[in-house]
Design an enzyme around this catalytic site. Structure first.
Site, short mmCIF file in Angstrom:
data_model
loop_
_atom_site.label_atom_id
_atom_site.label_comp_id
_atom_site.label_asym_id
_atom_site.label_seq_id
_atom_site.Cartn_x
_atom_site.Cartn_y
_atom_site.Cartn_z
N GLY A 145 42.09 38.45 35.82
CA GLY A 145 41.21 37.54 35.22
C GLY A 145 42.36 36.84 33.19
N CYS A 146 40.98 35.27 33.45
CA CYS A 146 42.10 34.58 32.51
C CYS A 146 42.41 35.63 31.04
CB CYS A 146 41.10 33.26 32.22
SG CYS A 146 39.78 34.03 31.65
N TYR A 147 41.27 36.36 30.72
CA TYR A 147 42.08 37.12 29.68
C TYR A 147 43.18 38.00 29.67
CZ TYR A 147 37.90 35.99 26.37
OH TYR A 147 37.58 35.25 25.03
N ALA A 150 46.64 36.11 29.62
CA ALA A 150 47.07 35.97 28.33
C ALA A 150 47.11 37.39 27.71
CB ALA A 150 46.53 35.17 27.57
#
Length: 344
Positions: A145-147, A150
């Site tokens: 996932g993008c979160y 990061a």
């Protein structure tokens, strides 16, 4: 070496970003591009920023159309990849940009997604310790996932080195594309512009078990995560601010912690540990596969703070998928991936 690639879900934000990157990849020939409700339309009618592919017809998303390609990217809503993937060529590389195969825990999947767990594929975050070894030669890959991309990059060096206690507090802001392209009133420009708002508060966000999984993997023990996501009025990007308490006996010395992070990222082509005093910014990574990371030590609170910025559509999704494809196929990892952003 040239591989023939198909993209399912080509009408969405992730699918469009995949095609943007693949169109410039010297080792790729783009084959079928598919969609659901947009099938039958030319790609240019939904992805006008891709003029070289504008006349390509969007085909129905079916196993029959996707078979025969060397690589198939699935940029589909969560829960829709598993059934389709089971019908694809066993020898083809299938890269899922959705959540279907990210989690190792069936219980966590069922709790957060409400359906039967389809299984677990090698995890496409190459920077995570041990991940590259799992990706080399893989024929199935689950893109993070993008979160979690990061946040994991902001914290994992501290957990891998045993610097912090097994609890993390995270606040992260994201742009609107993370919710997909379908129309939802709360993501309309008139609702978002000039306003920020939290969502998924109190442990309810679906990326929470993925964060727990990643950080626990490197820590060697269970890590609890308190994660609060916020929606920001921007078209791309994630800025994650993450903190964890230093373990007893670990000096609250920023230079020592910086040395740990510098060592962790020394050979990473897409992670930039910023010089002391400079902080990550979403605008600096726009359109790039680069993650910016910075850290600080709050000596009074005895907390380490890690901050990261990524483009949620590039490094957070499509760029990570292409990076993982390169590793799986034995191609140079940087191939086809921009490290420079776009400004202003």
């Amino acid at each position: 070496m040239t591989v023939r690639v198909a993209v399912a879900g080509a009408s969405g934000y992730a699918g469009g970003e995949l095609l943007r990157l693949l169109a410039s990849h010297p080792g790729v020939e783009i084959g079928a591009v598919t969609a659901h409700s947009s099938a039958g339309r030319p790609l240019g009618s939904v992805q006008p920023h891709l003029p070289e592919l504008a006349d390509r017809p969007l085909l129905d998303t079916s196993a029959a159309i996707l078979r025969g390609h060397d690589v198939v990217f699935l940029a589909l809503p969560h829960g829709q990849s598993a059934a389709l993937a089971g019908e694809l060529d066993p020898g083809a590389l299938v890269v899922d940009c959705g959540a279907d195969f990210r989690l190792r825990s069936s219980a966590a999947w069922e709790r957060f997604y409400g359906s039967a767990h389809a299984g677990t594929w090698p995890y496409g975050l190459p920077e995570l310790p041990g991940a590259r070894e799992e990706l080399r030669g893989a024929t199935r890959i689950a893109v993070p996932g993008c979160y979690p991309t990061a946040i994991t990059l902001a914290l994992f060096p501290a957990y891998a080195a045993g610097l912090v206690e097994p609890e993390a507090v995270i606040t992260a802001a994201t742009g609107t594309p993370g919710a997909g392209r379908s129309v939802k009133p709360r993501f309309l420009g008139s609702e978002v512009m000039g306003s920020m708002s939290p969502y998924g508060v109190g442990g309810g966000h679906r990326h929470t078990p993925e964060l727990v999984q990643n950080l626990s993997r490197v820590a060697g023990e269970h890590v609890t995560v308190s994660f609060t996501p916020t929606l920001a009025p921007m078209p791309r990007g994630i800025l994650a601010t993450c903190s964890a308490r230093l373990r007893p006996g670990v000096p609250a010395a920023e230079d020592a912690v910086r040395a740990v992070y510098a060592d962790a990222f020394a050979e990473e082509p897409f992670v930039r540990l910023l010089p002391a005093g400079r902080w990550p910014a979403t605008g600096a990574v726009l359109g790039s596969n680069t993650a910016q990371v910075q850290l600080a030590v709050d000596a009074d609170a005895r907390r380490l703070i890690g901050v990261s910025a990524v483009d949620n559509l590039t490094k957070g999704t499509a760029g990570g998928a292409v990076q993982s494809m390169n590793i799986a196929l034995g191609l140079p990892e940087r191939l086809g991936l921009p490290t420079n952003g776009v400004a202003p």
